[in-house]
Write an enzyme that holds these catalytic residues in place. Structure first.
Site, PDB file in Angstrom:
ATOM      1  N   ALA A 275     -39.050   7.100  51.383  1.00 22.05           N
ATOM      2  CA  ALA A 275     -40.126   8.003  51.863  1.00 22.05           C
ATOM      3  C   ALA A 275     -40.194   9.044  51.130  1.00 22.05           C
ATOM      4  O   ALA A 275     -39.833   8.732  49.685  1.00 22.05           O
ATOM      5  CB  ALA A 275     -39.253   8.717  53.253  1.00 22.05           C
ATOM      6  N   GLU A 277     -41.692  13.177  50.379  1.00 20.25           N
ATOM      7  CA  GLU A 277     -41.570  14.584  50.860  1.00 20.25           C
ATOM      8  C   GLU A 277     -42.846  15.370  50.816  1.00 20.25           C
ATOM      9  O   GLU A 277     -42.874  16.617  50.724  1.00 20.25           O
ATOM     10  CB  GLU A 277     -40.446  15.471  50.466  1.00 20.25           C
ATOM     11  CG  GLU A 277     -40.672  15.734  48.834  1.00 20.25           C
ATOM     12  CD  GLU A 277     -40.132  14.836  47.872  1.00 20.25           C
ATOM     13  OE1 GLU A 277     -39.758  15.267  46.887  1.00 20.25           O
ATOM     14  OE2 GLU A 277     -39.855  13.533  48.337  1.00 20.25           O
ATOM     15  N   GLU A 309     -35.825  13.988  53.855  1.00 17.28           N
ATOM     16  CA  GLU A 309     -37.122  14.542  53.531  1.00 17.28           C
ATOM     17  C   GLU A 309     -37.347  15.748  54.118  1.00 17.28           C
ATOM     18  O   GLU A 309     -38.062  16.842  53.689  1.00 17.28           O
ATOM     19  CB  GLU A 309     -38.197  13.462  54.166  1.00 17.28           C
ATOM     20  CG  GLU A 309     -37.991  12.093  53.441  1.00 17.28           C
ATOM     21  CD  GLU A 309     -37.957  11.901  51.898  1.00 17.28           C
ATOM     22  OE1 GLU A 309     -38.724  12.691  51.418  1.00 17.28           O
ATOM     23  OE2 GLU A 309     -37.316  11.014  51.559  1.00 17.28           O
ATOM     24  N   GLU A 331     -33.410  16.063  44.272  1.00 13.55           N
ATOM     25  CA  GLU A 331     -33.098  14.667  44.914  1.00 13.55           C
ATOM     26  C   GLU A 331     -31.464  15.056  45.558  1.00 13.55           C
ATOM     27  O   GLU A 331     -31.261  14.602  46.508  1.00 13.55           O
ATOM     28  CB  GLU A 331     -33.174  13.494  44.222  1.00 13.55           C
ATOM     29  CG  GLU A 331     -34.497  13.405  43.726  1.00 13.55           C
ATOM     30  CD  GLU A 331     -35.560  13.081  45.329  1.00 13.55           C
ATOM     31  OE1 GLU A 331     -34.981  12.927  46.201  1.00 13.55           O
ATOM     32  OE2 GLU A 331     -36.903  13.583  45.141  1.00 13.55           O
TER      33      GLU A 331
END
Length: 864
Positions: A275, A277, A309, A331
């Site tokens: 995914a 963000e 996210e 992260e």
């Protein structure tokens, strides 16, 4: 691609000179359904018109700078009202900006930008179900410049106002709330100040479901989007429930309201990552819209992705790293807080999430940290090429592990108090690691400079071993924790160091056949030897487990008595986390050649039947198969595979009908079925002549069965085409491509190789599928001739393809199954002569290390 790099020095120089105010971006996507203006884009794809106007301030009169753009054609460049010749100023993905004014400047760039099929920039996909085009952007790290002219670095934040012309009947989504279109033109309000890499645009006839999150009188609109062909499978309420849980927990812990106007989650096709963000418009791979039955572990992983996210909306989007050397913090924070939310949020469906973390993320970190490319968590990122290969197990998993250690070190309340101060001080700005550590020092009273230096600025893993002495009555007379700092892998930079560890020690006793924790001691371990006087004078328990609760990041070894008990009773721990830690330790020993593959198989078979955590079970399935394929002595490998496959079938037949365990064992059996009887069972399950009570042979499982039948020569092109006819979807096309490439025929391999290596026409997802089918562990001899072809082709591929596409090939087609000295020699010869870029050299040395490790493990297994 050559000419698309940006160095840190260049970025710092540009940041000192420029302050960016606002972008106005106009995109004409009205021809997207047909593919755009033909011929000028990458791989012959189409283009669209992009007009960028950007206003920015300059600190020095007469200074020169540049703006970034990757585009097939630039038609107009106008700086402060003066036309510049595109032929003169546009080259190497940059537009030169000479003679800037002091103060305000305005630039307009008119260009033709390209649709892509690589998952980078503006990706275009046509759904075979409805023949409609679907678009989405993916900009991290440096790909906003593929869609509009941009100052492509995270610390040049600005507002962004998008105007998009789209085909009739489409929906357009961006970072700002979706407006009502006028004549198919969508004019979005400006965003808050954000970085280029989290801007986003998603367009097409997407299906959507809407809801909201309400708190303290504020309503945040929530949206979920997917293609109409997936709508029947979209479990929107489940996704909204996880999202609301995240909003509730994060806003409380961060003490900062959600920083954007709305929150959309868009499940998009052919997505390279899990995914992304994008502020207020998160894109997620649409494999997370489950078309068939999956285990609860899949729902847990999806929930972690959703929460990861969402956490980025604060850490990464609201407050953003100054440069990519702090990518790890971005992260790691999102990973740590997403798993903490699952573990601690009231009513969470996954309170055991730290078990999953120990079992999957940390094993990834330990593997990455033992490669020649290992690096400090705070990596030296000199340019964009460095960061593109740094989305690795250090950046995500080791970083999150060390954040968990930091929380244990400073205290959870103090940690989040520091985070709250950090968000308030730096909202909509950019930061460095020192800004966060300073806030944590304030709230915790701990000096974190030494901690940071040892944990964040050095590479490698420590080993923790217990040293225990007992008297004749079994009473502990001495207990200490010995810390070791093994030499770093050959080729790695730096020196091994001992680190401060905050750990727990668990004492476990066997009661009614179960291992129950009877005592827990938490302490600081520092230096080579740390005494633990709390245990002296106590009767020695059945198991003493270092790093219980998995607070720190270290390899853990068991003393002889504990190892004997755990080997006999690994499945008997009452809690899932100590089981996961013990399984992880056994796997680590197998990879290191300390435990023979045949002994690891025996250990797994003795305990897996008692393992209740489905995520752990599925990890063990993957690890056993990998160990047998790569780490088993070649002359014993087939014996081990036969033993494993027979056990998998036995567990499949014994599993509770309809359970997650039954499905997991069905997949494990299908992956390694080998005898005539086993393969006939797969065929029978596929054609309906065989049944296993409770096992739903649904769309996804059918493809798993067919894949194995194709790889063993029992399913031909006709069978693959028939299955694709049943599943005429993009997923079906991917699975069919895998099955075709998996066939054990020279012609099938040649066709697959040519489609990936000799042509660049495949989109990212189909290329990945073909590579996955091409590499079959039962086909070593058939694939052996491709080793030389790989080394002949890989450098040209790296230089001519986009980063994502080139990395898929460089890693996926490396001859990892050819475990031999000859493969090491061929790799070394290539490294010595090819003069690869630093990024490609890194990937190649990592792959080489896999061969070296496999040879060592095979030797250990042969000696057992």
């Amino acid at each position: 691609m050559p000419g698309t790099n940006l160095t840190r020095d260049e970025a710092q120089q540009r940041a000192r000179l420029l302050t960016v105010d606002a972008y106005e971006i106009e995109l004409d996507l009205s021809g997207a359904q047909e593919g755009g203006t033909p011929g000028d884009g990458e791989n012959g794809g189409g283009t669209y018109r992009s007009v960028t106007t950007v206003r920015f301030d300059v600190a020095e009169a007469g200074a020169d700078s540049f703006i970034d753009l990757v585009a097939p054609a630039v038609h107009e460049v106008r700086l402060n009202g003066e036309a510049l010749d595109p032929g003169e100023v546009f080259k190497d993905s940059r537009i030169a900006l000479p003679g800037l004014r002091a103060g305000r400047n305005e630039l307009t760039v008119v260009a033709d930008c390209a649709y892509t099929n690589t998952g980078e920039g503006l990706h275009r996909f046509v759904d075979p179900v409805d023949q409609q085009a679907y678009l989405y952007t993916q900009f991290e790290v440096p790909d906003a410049r593929r869609v509009y002219a941009s100052f492509e670095q995270p610390d040049l934040k600005a507002t962004f106002q998008f105007t998009v012309k789209a085909p009739e009947g489409w929906t357009v989504i961006s970072n700002s709330p979706t407006p009502e279109p006028s004549d198919n033109v969508w004019r979005f309000a400006p965003t808050p100040r954000i970085s280029t890499y989290i801007t986003a645009l998603i367009a097409g006839p997407y299906h959507s479901v809407h809801s909201s999150y309400e708190k303290d009188g504020r309503t945040v609109p929530l949206g979920i989007y997917c293609r109409p062909s997936l709508a029947e499978h979209l479990d929107a309420e489940e996704i909204f429930a996880v999202t609301r849980q995240g909003f509730e927990w994060f806003q409380e812990k961060f003490d900062y309201a959600y920083p954007f106007e709305k929150y959309d989650q868009l499940f998009v096709p052919e997505f390279n990552a899990g995914a992304m963000e994008n502020a207020g418009a998160v894109t997620i791979r649409d494999q997370y819209v489950f078309r068939s039955k999956v285990t609860d572990a899949a729902y847990e992983v999806r929930a972690e992705t959703i929460l990861h996210e969402l956490a980025h909306m604060w850490f990464g989007d609201l407050v953003t790293m100054e440069w990519w050397n702090d990518l790890w913090l971005n992260e790691s924070f999102a990973t740590y807080t997403s798993i903490a939310c699952q573990a601690y949020a009231p009513g969470s469906r996954w309170p055991h999430s730290w078990t999953t973390f120990a079992n999957s993320m940390k094993t990834w970190a330990y593997r990455q940290d033992q490669l020649p490319s290992t690096h400090p968590i705070m990596a030296e990122i000199n340019d964009l090429d460095d960061v593109l290969v740094n989305f690795d197990g250090i950046t995500y998993a080791k970083g999150a592990s060390v954040l968990k250690q930091l929380v244990a070190y400073v205290g959870m309340d103090e940690f989040f108090q520091g985070v709250q101060a950090y968000f308030k001080a730096h909202a909509y700005g950019n930061t460095r690691l020192s800004d966060l550590l300073g806030a944590l020092e304030e709230t915790s009273g701990r000096d974190l400079k030494t901690w940071s230096k040892k944990w964040l600025e050095t590479a490698g893993i420590n080993i923790l071993r217990p040293e225990v002495e007992v008297d004749a009555d079994g009473v502990i007379t001495s207990f200490a924790v010995r810390q070791e700092a093994p030499a770093l892998p050959s080729g790695a930079k730096g020196e091994p160091v001992l680190r401060p560890h905050r750990i727990a020690i668990g004492a476990y006793e066997l009661r009614d056949g179960r291992l129950v924790r009877t005592e827990r001691i938490e302490l600081d371990v520092d230096g080579e030897l740390t005494a633990v006087p709390q245990l002296v004078g106590e009767r020695r328990p059945a198991v003493l487990l270092l790093n219980d609760d998995d607070l720190s990041y270290a390899k853990v070894r068991l003393d002889e008595e504990s190892l004997k008990t755990v080997t006999e009773h690994l499945g008997d721990f009452t809690e899932s986390l100590p089981r996961a830690l013990s399984w992880a330790s056994a796997w680590d020993m197998t990879r290191d050649g300390e435990l023979a593959t045949r002994d690891y198989l025996a250990l797994v078979l003795s305990g897996i039947g008692k393992e209740s955590d489905i995520g752990v079970v599925q990890s063990l399935h993957r690890q056993v198969k990998l160990a047998l394929d790569l780490y088993a002595a070649p002359d014993w490998r087939e014996t081990g595979l036969a033993t494993w496959t027979a056990a998998a079938l036995e567990q499949l037949r014994a599993a509770e009908p309809g359970s997650d365990h039954q499905l997991a064992w069905a997949r494990a059996f299908a992956a390694s079925a080998r005898t005539d009887d086993q393969l006939e069972l797969l065929q029978g399950l596929l054609d309906g002549t065989e049944e296993i009570s409770g096992l739903a042979v649904d769309t996804e499982l059918r493809w798993s069965l067919l894949h194995r039948l194709a790889a063993t020569g029992r399913a031909d092109e006709k069978a693959i085409a028939a299955e694709l006819d049943r599943d005429k979807t993009s997923a079906g096309e991917r699975y069919a491509a895998t099955c075709r490439a998996a066939r054990p025929a020279a012609e099938a391999k040649a066709e697959a190789w040519a489609s990936v290596v000799e042509s660049d026409r495949l989109p990212n997802s189909l290329q990945e599928s073909v590579i996955g089918g091409f590499v079959q562990t039962d086909q070593r001899e058939l694939l052996a001739s491709y080793t030389a072809k790989y080394f002949d082709a890989v450098k040209d591929i790296w230089n001519s393809r986009s980063h994502e596409m080139a990395q898929q090939i460089a890693v996926g087609l490396y001859p990892a199954l050819q475990v031999s000295q000859e493969t090491l020699d061929a790799t070394d010869a290539w490294l010595a002569s090819a003069e690869p870029s630093a990024a490609l050299r890194r990937l190649m040395t990592e792959s080489r290390a896999g061969i070296e490790r496999a040879l060592k493990a095979q030797a250990a297994d042969a000696a057992a």
